[in-house]
Write a protein that holds these residues in place. Structure first.
Motif, mmCIF file in Angstrom:
data_model
loop_
_atom_site.group_PDB
_atom_site.id
_atom_site.type_symbol
_atom_site.label_atom_id
_atom_site.label_comp_id
_atom_site.label_asym_id
_atom_site.label_seq_id
_atom_site.Cartn_x
_atom_site.Cartn_y
_atom_site.Cartn_z
ATOM 1 N N TRP A 29 -3.515 55.347 -43.613
ATOM 2 C CA TRP A 29 -4.505 55.899 -44.519
ATOM 3 C C TRP A 29 -4.324 57.412 -44.677
ATOM 4 C CZ3 TRP A 29 -7.233 55.645 -48.501
ATOM 5 C CH2 TRP A 29 -8.441 56.305 -48.702
ATOM 6 N N GLN A 38 -3.402 59.329 -48.261
ATOM 7 C CA GLN A 38 -4.212 60.407 -48.835
ATOM 8 C C GLN A 38 -3.419 61.688 -49.043
ATOM 9 O OE1 GLN A 38 -8.632 60.372 -47.543
ATOM 10 N NE2 GLN A 38 -7.471 59.819 -45.717
ATOM 11 N N GLN A 93 -6.458 46.517 -48.980
ATOM 12 C CA GLN A 93 -6.568 47.544 -50.022
ATOM 13 C C GLN A 93 -6.264 46.969 -51.404
ATOM 14 O OE1 GLN A 93 -3.905 50.459 -47.988
ATOM 15 N NE2 GLN A 93 -5.517 51.933 -48.477
ATOM 16 N N ARG A 126 -8.931 46.868 -54.484
ATOM 17 C CA ARG A 126 -8.658 47.531 -55.768
ATOM 18 C C ARG A 126 -8.896 46.565 -56.934
ATOM 19 N NH1 ARG A 126 -6.454 52.566 -55.288
ATOM 20 N NH2 ARG A 126 -5.437 53.082 -53.300
ATOM 21 N N GLU A 184 -14.064 54.135 -45.451
ATOM 22 C CA GLU A 184 -13.778 55.372 -46.187
ATOM 23 C C GLU A 184 -12.982 55.072 -47.454
ATOM 24 O OE1 GLU A 184 -11.553 59.690 -45.619
ATOM 25 O OE2 GLU A 184 -12.072 58.489 -43.857
ATOM 26 N N PHE A 185 -12.031 54.144 -47.365
ATOM 27 C CA PHE A 185 -11.269 53.746 -48.551
ATOM 28 C C PHE A 185 -12.198 53.190 -49.627
ATOM 29 C CE2 PHE A 185 -9.350 50.239 -50.911
ATOM 30 C CZ PHE A 185 -8.310 50.897 -51.561
ATOM 31 N N ARG A 192 -15.408 53.789 -50.088
ATOM 32 C CA ARG A 192 -16.230 54.854 -50.656
ATOM 33 C C ARG A 192 -15.475 55.648 -51.714
ATOM 34 N NH1 ARG A 192 -17.968 55.404 -45.249
ATOM 35 N NH2 ARG A 192 -16.478 57.096 -44.878
ATOM 36 N N LYS A 193 -14.180 55.825 -51.510
ATOM 37 C CA LYS A 193 -13.398 56.656 -52.417
ATOM 38 C C LYS A 193 -12.863 55.902 -53.632
ATOM 39 C CE LYS A 193 -11.928 60.277 -49.214
ATOM 40 N NZ LYS A 193 -10.786 61.091 -48.718
ATOM 41 N N HIS A 194 -12.615 54.590 -53.468
ATOM 42 C CA HIS A 194 -11.866 53.895 -54.510
ATOM 43 C C HIS A 194 -12.554 52.666 -55.103
ATOM 44 C CE1 HIS A 194 -8.330 56.390 -53.887
ATOM 45 N NE2 HIS A 194 -8.434 56.193 -52.588
#
Length: 642
Positions: free
Chosen positions: A29, A33, A458, A462, A489-490, A492-494
């Motif tokens: 991860w 990033q 992931q 997506r 965290e992934f 929350r961001k994507h």
């Protein structure tokens, strides 16, 4: 320059010219990033070859358990006299611990065969060993020098190892343990599981023979104990079963013997079998067990002895053996006393193995399992050890039966309102397994190859981001030795339409209140999902040879769920389902897989019959013989079961 990294701090400190080998999702991860390329350990080894080598490793572990218990019995003859076997009582933890070193050796050998030049790593000398014996750091760097020789190059140690900390789960359980000792903790669980009416009914049933001693509780034991009580059995409890630090009389003698056993070549045979030498990280775990846990195990053994002298128990009932609590030594005491023991399967599914369940098979007369398919799978993989003595009896899952009966339409509606709020969108619940440990043992605690598993998740998440008209709930699972999880965290961001599943409700209850369930592992949560009648998507990768699957399981499962066997197929099935947008319940669910591997209905009654049939074999003569054997030595003060 190739550098092994297991934490974000290490990856951040890696020279820009270095090629990073990500040992954990945390590192992957961080690299994603920072737009930095990375490689994965699973690129360099064969799961099939690993699985083919494991039977010999398992035998080396059994030989080690036997050698260690014989050595301890020679040092303290009293242990041998009563057949107290502390290594066997910790056998599951030792299997997974040695398997971590076995895996690391296999994976690094593949890495070295496909790369050239030096390999850099961050060493660690500060070993923190918890009760489950697995160090909270990767074993891979600790064995690199053994495998790589001159190609291994140590980096300067970092003061900060990880930017991720697993969330602290607040719970009243430790408080309740202190307040509700022994009987009352068991009674509290009966009330919580069965509800007031069922609990009161069991209390009003006159108690008579047989008398059953229950060690701990939870899982499928709770409905089973209610059933036994309704049938008139007398139930006693020993529930305060977590290790303590109370000193024991044999401590000094035992501690001195550790310095002797570490010099014995046989003590390091499991590592030698993996091509390794005496290892300081392994030694730290073994020393902790020897000095901290064995004395506590012995006290538990003696407490159980006293319980058997006070009462003539017809059977001992539990759910666990040799995975870190004090249950296994108490089961050994029951064997010595001539009291039969029954263990009840607690979870798992069609991917399982008799070698993983060895400690259960070695500590019980009967192992109650969920289905005929489960029994056949365990029989097919039954360990070749005389200590594996338990008879396998399929009875179904009393817990799943009870769960299904409790999920009334009104209860489901309340849970759905809690999950949904004012949001009208359909809800998809994603249930992963945890990222399974720093060394990735070859067991059901292993998860999948962690970095690739993270990348698979992931890709699926997506896909959800492309369908904002659907809500995604992700259940963040943690266990005592799981790796840091960057998925929240992934998300929350994507993935704006994703959130973590709240607590409450419990996961098993939430499954009944959502519109789609996605399970990316064929283990415990699958049995709960199949009860719901909801559409279910399952990822069951065929390439995970280290996690064996029953031969017929996949075809049975395919009759009920949308089944994917590759990462790409998993993503495609999820995407196709979201595009179709049909979240209707399954009209006529096929229960063939469920019948074979999870529950069969009336399971508590079937399990109770098996307990009672075994209890009927107990004779007063056998118990009196034990009393005569024990009378020659004093027994310590111990809380009497209430």
């Amino acid at each position: 320059m190739l550098i092994l990294c297991e934490s974000q701090a290490q990856a951040a400190a890696a020279p820009s010219i270095a090629e990073i080998l990500a040992l954990t999702p945390e590192v992957a991860w961080h690299c994603q990033q920072s737009a930095r390329p990375y490689r994965k350990l699973e690129e360099f080894y064969s799961e099939t070859a690993l699985a083919a080598k494991h039977p010999a490793m398992f035998q080396a572990e059994l030989d080690w358990i036997d050698f260690t218990d014989r050595f301890i019995a020679n040092v303290i003859p009293e242990f041998g006299k009563v057949r107290f076997r502390p290594a066997l009582a910790t056998s599951f933890l030792f299997q997974t611990l040695f398997d971590e070193f076995f895996f690391a050796s296999h994976a690094l050998s593949g890495l070295l065969s496909e790369t050239s030049g030096p390999i850099y790593y961050w060493p660690s000398t500060a070993y923190s060993i918890p009760n489950h014996l697995h160090p909270n750091q990767s074993v891979v760097p600790s064995v690199l020098a053994d495998i790589a020789g001159g190609r291994a190059r140590a980096m300067a140690p970092l003061t900060v190892e990880s930017a991720f900390e697993p969330p602290a789960h607040r719970s009243l359980k430790p408080v309740l343990r202190r307040v509700l000792r022994n009987r009352w903790m068991g009674e509290y669980r009966q009330l919580r599981h069965g509800g007031f009416a069922a609990y009161l009914g069991s209390c009003l049933t006159p108690s008579r023979s047989p008398r059953i001693l229950v060690l701990e509780g939870g899982y499928d034991l709770d409905p089973l104990v209610l059933e036994l009580r309704r049938g008139g059995c007398t139930i006693d409890w020993l529930t305060d079963l977590l290790p303590s630090s109370r000193p024991e009389p044999h401590d000094r003698q035992l501690f001195a013997a550790f310095q002797e056993i570490v010099e014995q070549p046989a003590f390091w045979k499991p590592l030698e079998h993996s091509g390794l030498r005496r290892n300081p990280l392994a030694e730290a775990s073994l020393a902790y067990w020897w000095r901290q846990l064995i004395p506590q195990f012995w006290r538990a053994f003696r407490c159980a002895q006293k319980a058997f002298l006070k009462n003539e128990y017809a059977a001992v009932l539990s759910w666990e053996a040799a995975a870190g609590t004090l249950i296994a030594p108490m089961l050994q005491a029951s064997e010595y006393a001539g009291v039969p023991s029954v263990l009840y399967q607690h979870g798992s599914s069609a991917r399982t193995s008799g070698t993983w369940w060895f400690s259960w098979l070695a500590h019980a007369d009967k192992l109650l399992v969920y289905g005929g398919g489960t029994a056949r799978q365990l029989t097919r993989t039954f360990p070749a050890s005389p200590q594996a003595r338990a008879a396998l009896v399929p009875v179904g899952s009393a817990r799943l039966d009870s769960l299904k009966a409790s999920m009334t339409p009104a209860r489901v509606a309340r849970i759905r309102r809690r999950l949904r709020g004012n949001d009208p969108r359909p809800i998809a619940l994603y249930v992963p397994t945890y990222f399974g440990g720093y060394g990735r043992a070859t067991s059901d605690a292993a998860s999948y190859p962690e970095v690739s598993y993270f990348e698979t998740q992931q890709r699926v998440f997506r896909a959800f981001a492309e369908f904002p008209n659907v809500r995604l709930l992700y259940k963040d699972l943690q266990t005592v030795n799981s790796l840091a999880n960057p998925v929240p965290e992934f998300l929350r961001k994507h993935v704006p339409n994703a959130s973590l599943m709240p607590v409450p409700p419990r996961l098993a209850e939430a499954m009944f209140a959502v519109d789609l369930i996605i399970v990316d592992h064929v283990i415990t949560a699958l049995g709960e999902a199949l009860l719901t009648g909801k559409p279910v998507i399952v990822y069951d990768p065929g390439a995970i040879d280290a996690i064996p699957e029953a031969p017929d399981a996949r075809e049975l499962l395919r009759k009920r769920v949308h089944l994917a066997t590759t990462s790409g197929e998993f993503e495609n099935i999820v995407r196709a389902f979201l595009e179709a947008g049909d979240f209707s319940p399954v009209a006529a669910p096929d229960d063939a897989f469920q019948d074979a591997y999870s529950t069969q209905g009336a399971s508590a009654a079937a399990a109770a019959n098996e307990v009672l049939s075994l209890a009927a074999q107990v004779t007063t003569t056998r118990l009196r013989a034990f009393s005569r054997r024990a009378s020659s030595t004093g027994l310590p003060a111990c809380d009497r079961p209430k």
